[in-house]
Design a protein around this motif. Structure first.
Motif, PDB file in Angstrom:
ATOM      1  N   ASN A  26       1.075  -1.274  -0.564  1.00 55.51           N
ATOM      2  CA  ASN A  26      -0.356  -0.504   0.059  1.00 55.51           C
ATOM      3  C   ASN A  26       1.017   0.951  -0.025  1.00 55.51           C
ATOM      4  O   ASN A  26       1.669   1.348   0.575  1.00 55.51           O
ATOM      5  N   VAL A  27       0.427   2.425  -1.063  1.00 51.75           N
ATOM      6  CA  VAL A  27       1.319   3.134  -0.937  1.00 51.75           C
ATOM      7  C   VAL A  27       0.038   4.095  -0.692  1.00 51.75           C
ATOM      8  O   VAL A  27      -0.448   4.504  -1.299  1.00 51.75           O
ATOM      9  N   SER A  29       1.290   8.459  -2.129  1.00 50.69           N
ATOM     10  CA  SER A  29       1.679   9.327  -2.803  1.00 50.69           C
ATOM     11  C   SER A  29       1.194  10.381  -2.750  1.00 50.69           C
ATOM     12  O   SER A  29       0.037  11.103  -3.106  1.00 50.69           O
ATOM     13  N   GLU A  37       1.965   5.272 -11.625  1.00 49.85           N
ATOM     14  CA  GLU A  37       2.001   4.098 -11.969  1.00 49.85           C
ATOM     15  C   GLU A  37       1.897   3.556 -13.077  1.00 49.85           C
ATOM     16  O   GLU A  37       1.920   2.034 -12.672  1.00 49.85           O
ATOM     17  N   PHE A  40       4.182   1.429 -11.269  1.00 48.11           N
ATOM     18  CA  PHE A  40       3.145   0.250 -10.623  1.00 48.11           C
ATOM     19  C   PHE A  40       3.168  -0.924 -11.046  1.00 48.11           C
ATOM     20  O   PHE A  40       3.594  -2.299 -10.123  1.00 48.11           O
ATOM     21  N   VAL A  53      -2.628   1.889  -4.393  1.00 45.06           N
ATOM     22  CA  VAL A  53      -2.503   3.363  -4.589  1.00 45.06           C
ATOM     23  C   VAL A  53      -3.537   4.765  -3.641  1.00 45.06           C
ATOM     24  O   VAL A  53      -4.499   4.500  -4.309  1.00 45.06           O
TER      25      VAL A  53
END
Length: 337
Positions: A26-27, A29, A37, A40, A53
């Motif tokens: 889990n980010v 940002s 993206e 990722f 995200v």
């Protein structure tokens, strides 16, 4: 008995899927979707780990405080050193001591305790009017922003913005508080107008003749050149790298930190390793006209066309120690008023 055996069989069949579903990170940002993206997606393609995200322009410090030990955040991506230091000062991140990450990120661009790491670099440049000034001399320095010859000819955004706080902090680190205050007073006296707008707005003001010099981050120069409506602004100026015969050009960063209560810490480490590796570094820097942090990684063609420069080799951790002093000096000289 049949029911028990059937349940066991189903559990066995589903086990790989359940394990796979648990493979996530889990980010939080601050960086925009178009910047991160693609990275990722590539990470998920290579590892099978899903990246969830949450995007925001501000507010993750407060959010992490409220969530506490129940926060789902594993990694926080930031737009500048100010946000990284803020997270560290509020005890919202944890130290990471990872051989791969440490090898990829030079020591001057990471926290000594591993609480944050730079991911891309951008320089604090001075753009000069092609028509009225030309390319600045090779010995131009940030100190020259306070020279009387530029009285009424400089445009910049608010001194309280993270980018300028970082620049002022570096001036304190190199020259001391008293000299930095004197410099700020001279800098303010040379402003063509009250500090306002964003970095692109300063270059636009040069194009419109409101000032001759603009203080702006390098990546905005690239973003203006790719924007049909703003290209003329960038084409009206030269990009200059101050400090080439002194301490070097001031560098700010985007970066990452592992959240204090990261529930998926192993996957977080894998993503951090990925983001500091050569492939991701080249992708990440190129999409926003920034400089890779990892040494030896190729710059984008446009960024490379701006030429080589000497960066300030003072550690960002040391520079950041003067942020509160920088804000105090900006208030004392009433820079934004």
């Amino acid at each position: 008995m049949k029911k028990i055996l059937l349940t066991a069989a189903i559990s066995t069949l589903l086990a790989p899927q359940l394990a796979s579903a648990a493979e996530e990170v889990n980010v939080y940002s601050y960086r925009q979707p178009f910047l991160v993206e693609p990275l990722f997606n590539e990470f998920t393609k290579e590892t099978g780990i899903k990246v969830n995200v949450k995007f925001a322009k501000e507010g993750f410090t407060e959010m992490l405080k409220k969530e506490g030990q129940y926060s789902p955040a594993d990694i926080v991506l930031t737009t500048d050193i100010g946000h990284l230091v803020e997270l560290s000062d509020n005890d919202l991140v944890q130290g990471v001591n990872n051989e791969t990450i440490n090898e990829n990120i030079p020591s001057q661009y990471r926290d000594s305790e591993g609480e944050w790491f730079a991911l891309t670099l951008r320089t604090r440049n001075v753009q000069s009017s092609k028509d009225r000034v030309g390319q600045l001399p090779a010995d131009f320095d940030y100190m020259d922003l306070a020279s009387p010859e530029w009285k009424g000819k400089i445009c910049t955004r608010s001194g309280k913005h993270h980018y300028n706080i970082s620049l002022v902090s570096s001036m304190i680190a190199h020259h001391g508080e008293a000299e930095a205050k004197k410099w700020l007073e001279g800098f303010k006296a040379n402003l063509a107008r009250k500090p306002q707008g964003n970095d692109r707005g300063q270059v636009k003001a040069v194009k419109e003749g409101l000032c001759d010099l603009a203080v702006s981050n390098s990546y905005y120069f690239g973003k203006m050149l790719e924007n049909e409506n703003q290209r003329a602004w960038a084409e009206a100026v030269y990009i200059n790298f101050p400090g080439q015969q002194t301490s070097g050009t001031h560098v700010n960063v985007s970066g990452m930190a592992m959240a204090k209560y990261a529930p998926n810490d192993d996957n977080a480490i894998k993503l951090m390793e990925f983001l500091t590796a050569s492939k991701a570094q080249e992708m990440y820097a190129a999409v926003n006209f920034e400089y890779p942090v990892k040494e030896g990684v190729k710059r984008s063609e446009l960024v490379a066309s701006w030429g080589d420069f000497k960066a300030d080799d003072l550690s960002l951790e040391k520079i950041s120690n003067y942020r509160s002093t920088a804000v105090k000096l900006l208030d004392e000289v009433k820079f934004d008023l």
